[in-house]
Design an enzyme around this catalytic site. Sequence first.
Site, short mmCIF file in Angstrom:
data_model
loop_
_atom_site.label_atom_id
_atom_site.label_comp_id
_atom_site.label_asym_id
_atom_site.label_seq_id
_atom_site.Cartn_x
_atom_site.Cartn_y
_atom_site.Cartn_z
N GLU A 1 0.80 -1.23 0.00
CA GLU A 1 0.00 0.00 0.00
C GLU A 1 0.84 1.29 0.00
OE1 GLU A 1 -4.20 -1.45 1.90
OE2 GLU A 1 -2.90 -0.23 3.17
N GLU B 1 -5.21 -8.18 0.56
CA GLU B 1 -6.00 -7.71 1.69
C GLU B 1 -7.44 -7.52 1.23
OE1 GLU B 1 -4.87 -4.28 3.97
OE2 GLU B 1 -2.74 -4.83 3.99
#
Length: 379
Positions: A101, A286
């Site tokens: 991320e 995720e």
Amino acid sequence: MTLDHLPADFIWGASTASYQIEGATEEDGRGPSVWDTFTARPGTIRDGHTGDVACDHYHRYEEDLALMAEAGLTGYRFSEYAAVMADRLGDRVQKWITLNEPFIHMVWGYGLGTHAPGRTLFLDCLPVAHHQLLGHGLALRELRARGLQIMISNNCTPVWPASDTPADRAAARAYDNLHNRLFNDPIFTGTYPDLSAFGSDATLGGSVQDGDLELTSAPLDALGINYYNPTRIQTPASEGLPFEEAPIEGYRRTAFDWPVVPDGLRELLVGLKERYPALPPVYITENGCSAEDIVAADGTVLDLDRIDYLDTHLRAVDAAVAQGVDVRGYFTWTLMDNFEWAEGFHQRFGLVHVDHDTQVRTPKASFAWYRDLIRAQRS
């Protein structure tokens, strides 16, 4: 439930991250990280929570590995240092993620200051994207030299214009360039997207040097995707950013107040395949939801909202595979309730409930549901 389009060797996993679960911040030679420094500053984290102990995974990893085995997981995503850890574990761990991320780290850590290291650079944070991608390229080079399989995990979102007006569509395009293309284009096309709406050019203030994009665009073995919800964008009401986020109505919301839009995951995956025809295999690294989980008097945690969330999002993955996207695995966020960054211990995403006073682990109903699904899919 059966997912008819997933491959037989599909990886079923869960994800964690080091500072959010490990604790043991002063043991065995561990030095301070930016999160240790950040959480020590008063007022940065809700109720003053820190990851000093977190889930004490560093000391309780054997108990947690037993939970993973009970769930039947065939994959586990956790944090490591690239070259050092590859030298230690590369004979057993074949798949490696360089960064997780980078968009979130750039915006919340350097743009707005609500994550470590707490910088408030606003639009001057854009060069952080390039420096992270350089780090990715350097780690990729080290790991590939060791014969390992490499990916990066990007947090991506389908971007929906609030209306079909040219202004809203332009605002949505600007946000898509910032959130999605800024971290995918340099990898898959060797170029940066149009950032003129943010007052920047493709050199990101001169940060991009000769040879950099050759490093960042080295071929990947796979792409990790973290998905939570779409983003609806409209024309900004005032000067500043070239976009403004608009609410997404008509969907159930998580305890984090995020809209639950399962088909957004299918839309995202299909859209990535259309945008990047040579897209490598994809792993969902995720996907999950926070909920107000409570341990009942009989010791159970009946998290039906999470079961519904996982069920509908896995169906979306299956639908994307049916549309030609090569998805090889799914890692739910997260294995156990942990330190959720600026929210401290107030958001619970885990399949396993953690009492952060006693460190007692209690598998939730979603843990049993996921275990049974994995067994059914692998039988």
